[in-house]
Write a protein that holds these residues in place. Structure first.
Motif, PDB file in Angstrom:
ATOM      1  N   UNK A  99      68.259  31.248  -4.332  1.00 48.95           N
ATOM      2  CA  UNK A  99      67.014  30.476  -4.485  1.00 48.95           C
ATOM      3  C   UNK A  99      65.901  31.319  -5.105  1.00 48.95           C
ATOM      4  N   UNK A 100      65.136  30.705  -5.979  1.00 50.66           N
ATOM      5  CA  UNK A 100      64.082  31.431  -6.699  1.00 50.66           C
ATOM      6  C   UNK A 100      63.063  32.039  -5.751  1.00 50.66           C
ATOM      7  N   UNK A 101      62.756  31.340  -4.662  1.00 55.55           N
ATOM      8  CA  UNK A 101      61.775  31.830  -3.685  1.00 55.55           C
ATOM      9  C   UNK A 101      62.439  32.423  -2.441  1.00 55.55           C
ATOM     10  N   UNK A 102      63.723  32.653  -2.526  1.00 58.88           N
ATOM     11  CA  UNK A 102      64.431  33.362  -1.473  1.00 58.88           C
ATOM     12  C   UNK A 102      64.664  32.539  -0.221  1.00 58.88           C
ATOM     13  N   UNK A 103      65.047  33.241   0.841  1.00 58.00           N
ATOM     14  CA  UNK A 103      65.270  32.653   2.159  1.00 58.00           C
ATOM     15  C   UNK A 103      64.084  33.015   3.049  1.00 58.00           C
ATOM     16  N   UNK A 104      63.494  32.017   3.687  1.00 58.72           N
ATOM     17  CA  UNK A 104      62.334  32.224   4.565  1.00 58.72           C
ATOM     18  C   UNK A 104      62.763  31.918   5.996  1.00 58.72           C
ATOM     19  N   UNK A 105      62.690  32.914   6.853  1.00 55.55           N
ATOM     20  CA  UNK A 105      63.155  32.766   8.231  1.00 55.55           C
ATOM     21  C   UNK A 105      61.997  32.468   9.190  1.00 55.55           C
ATOM     22  N   UNK A 173      57.838  24.865  13.930  1.00 58.13           N
ATOM     23  CA  UNK A 173      58.133  23.877  12.893  1.00 58.13           C
ATOM     24  C   UNK A 173      56.930  23.691  11.971  1.00 58.13           C
ATOM     25  N   UNK A 174      55.749  23.572  12.564  1.00 62.98           N
ATOM     26  CA  UNK A 174      54.528  23.461  11.760  1.00 62.98           C
ATOM     27  C   UNK A 174      54.292  24.725  10.946  1.00 62.98           C
ATOM     28  N   UNK A 175      54.554  25.876  11.550  1.00 68.85           N
ATOM     29  CA  UNK A 175      54.377  27.151  10.866  1.00 68.85           C
ATOM     30  C   UNK A 175      55.284  27.233   9.633  1.00 68.85           C
ATOM     31  N   UNK A 176      56.522  26.771   9.772  1.00 69.12           N
ATOM     32  CA  UNK A 176      57.467  26.835   8.660  1.00 69.12           C
ATOM     33  C   UNK A 176      57.042  25.920   7.516  1.00 69.12           C
ATOM     34  N   UNK A 177      56.592  24.722   7.843  1.00 67.97           N
ATOM     35  CA  UNK A 177      56.129  23.804   6.800  1.00 67.97           C
ATOM     36  C   UNK A 177      54.921  24.390   6.077  1.00 67.97           C
ATOM     37  N   UNK A 178      53.973  24.947   6.827  1.00 67.51           N
ATOM     38  CA  UNK A 178      52.782  25.544   6.197  1.00 67.51           C
ATOM     39  C   UNK A 178      53.162  26.738   5.316  1.00 67.51           C
ATOM     40  N   UNK A 179      54.194  27.468   5.728  1.00 69.02           N
ATOM     41  CA  UNK A 179      54.649  28.595   4.917  1.00 69.02           C
ATOM     42  C   UNK A 179      55.205  28.108   3.584  1.00 69.02           C
ATOM     43  N   UNK A 180      56.058  27.088   3.618  1.00 69.07           N
ATOM     44  CA  UNK A 180      56.628  26.573   2.379  1.00 69.07           C
ATOM     45  C   UNK A 180      55.550  25.947   1.494  1.00 69.07           C
ATOM     46  N   UNK A 181      54.579  25.262   2.117  1.00 65.67           N
ATOM     47  CA  UNK A 181      53.460  24.709   1.341  1.00 65.67           C
ATOM     48  C   UNK A 181      52.712  25.820   0.616  1.00 65.67           C
ATOM     49  N   UNK A 182      52.430  26.908   1.334  1.00 62.46           N
ATOM     50  CA  UNK A 182      51.689  28.019   0.738  1.00 62.46           C
ATOM     51  C   UNK A 182      52.464  28.712  -0.365  1.00 62.46           C
ATOM     52  N   UNK A 184      54.700  27.263  -2.319  1.00 67.24           N
ATOM     53  CA  UNK A 184      54.702  26.372  -3.478  1.00 67.24           C
ATOM     54  C   UNK A 184      53.352  26.359  -4.177  1.00 67.24           C
ATOM     55  N   UNK A 185      52.277  26.405  -3.384  1.00 71.88           N
ATOM     56  CA  UNK A 185      50.922  26.368  -3.961  1.00 71.88           C
ATOM     57  C   UNK A 185      50.494  27.708  -4.537  1.00 71.88           C
ATOM     58  N   UNK A 186      51.197  28.761  -4.200  1.00 72.20           N
ATOM     59  CA  UNK A 186      50.801  30.093  -4.661  1.00 72.20           C
ATOM     60  C   UNK A 186      49.652  30.681  -3.877  1.00 72.20           C
ATOM     61  N   UNK A 187      49.397  30.150  -2.662  1.00 70.22           N
ATOM     62  CA  UNK A 187      48.267  30.625  -1.846  1.00 70.22           C
ATOM     63  C   UNK A 187      48.700  31.591  -0.751  1.00 70.22           C
ATOM     64  N   UNK A 188      49.977  31.908  -0.687  1.00 68.43           N
ATOM     65  CA  UNK A 188      50.494  32.718   0.402  1.00 68.43           C
ATOM     66  C   UNK A 188      51.270  33.907  -0.143  1.00 68.43           C
ATOM     67  N   UNK A 189      50.942  35.097   0.371  1.00 75.86           N
ATOM     68  CA  UNK A 189      51.651  36.306  -0.025  1.00 75.86           C
ATOM     69  C   UNK A 189      52.219  36.993   1.206  1.00 75.86           C
TER      70      UNK A 189
END
Length: 307
Positions: A99-105, A173-182, A184-189
């Motif tokens: 995956x282009x954005x890797x695996x997020x645990x 679950x909420x944390x994981x969704x917010x991580x993927x949102x960030x 995708x948006x480019x707001x999370x490093x």
């Protein structure tokens, strides 16, 4: 993002449902193969596999993540990102690179504390006041990747590891969704984990869950709660295994493993004060209140738990 969700046990279901309800497109799940369960030891799909089948999602169940057929199919699906919650197997670099954005645990501890398979159990057993959940980028070193987001959770005095995992599953679950949102948006490093504060939480084996009645009462209490529901704390009575549910503080002093039995309670001595047994489960029998068990077995003064 187009995602393949990786997870196996029931604790992974709330994050899966949250992702299904998000703006991201869950196109398949990766889970462990069917495993024997129940008295008949028949093969059953994992909770994640069963839910995915209900939803009509493709289910990937490689015996080993390095299997060529699996690698080919995952590449063919072409996920942007693969969120992971308790998948249960180490992922080789060839898989991580797909995956282009890797695996997020989503990991149930405040990393770098309690890296490993049983972070919640170890946090309870150690007497930690707080734990939490952390999202991070998976790398080859176990749970050592850079982190994205985290949320804290107080460990309550009566929490079992099952209680705590249930709450963390929901908040995580909420944390994981917010991580993927960030992502995708480019707001999370991602931020590298600090070198200090690393603790390890290996899988608990059955022998790890055996109660040492010479330990202080609070240590006995934490061990039993940390091993509930799995692998299940236990001791021995008349040479046979006796599974133990959570205990409470007693009001007497007894020798380690000695019992004081009344019509409504069973107290057991520890290295400090006594504890009140909650539920017990003899080998081959159902779980029952300790007082009911004592009425049937009639422990005598010579009976000592753990011998």
């Amino acid at each position: 993002m187009r995602i393949v969700f990786a997870g196996t046990p029931e604790v992974a279901l709330a994050p899966l449902e949250a992702l299904l309800a998000s703006r991201h497109d869950v196109v398949a799940v990766l889970t462990r193969p069917d495993a024997p369960a129940g008295r008949g030891k028949k093969l059953h799909p994992s909770p994640v596999a069963a839910r995915a089948a209900e939803l009509g999602l493709e289910v990937l169940t490689p015996r080993r993540p390095r299997d060529e057929d699996f690698l080919f199919r995952l590449s063919e699906i072409g996920p942007d990102c693969c969120p992971v919650v308790a998948y249960g197997a180490l992922l080789p670099q060839r898989v991580l690179d797909i995956p282009a954005r890797g695996f997020v645990n989503l990991h149930f501890s405040l990393l770098p504390a309690w890296r490993g398979a049983a972070p919640v159990q170890h946090a309870v057993i150690a007497g930690d006041a707080e734990t939490g959940a952390t999202t991070f980028q998976i790398v080859l070193e176990l749970d050592a990747g850079p982190t994205y987001l985290r949320t804290a959770e107080t460990i309550r005095p009566t929490d079992t590891s099952g209680d705590l995992l249930q709450r963390l599953s929901v908040s995580g679950a909420d944390l994981l969704v917010r991580t993927l949102d960030g992502l995708e948006d480019g707001t999370l490093e991602a931020t590298p984990q600090p070198a200090a504060g690393v603790t390890i939480a290996p899988k608990l084996e059955v022998e790890d869950a055996r109660v040492d009645w010479t330990a202080p009462a609070e240590v006995v209490d934490r061990l039993i709660r940390g091993c509930t529901p799995a692998p299940g704390a236990w001791t021995t009575f008349r040479g046979e295994r006796l599974k133990l549910g959570p205990v409470r503080a007693g009001d007497t002093t007894l020798a380690a493993g000695a019992m004081a039995v009344t019509r409504r309670a069973v107290q057991v001595g520890t290295g400090t004060g006594a504890v009140l047994l909650g539920t017990v489960q003899p080998a081959g029998a159902r779980e029952m209140p300790a007082a009911d068990w004592a009425r049937g077995t009639a422990p005598g003064s010579a009976d000592v738990l753990g011998t």
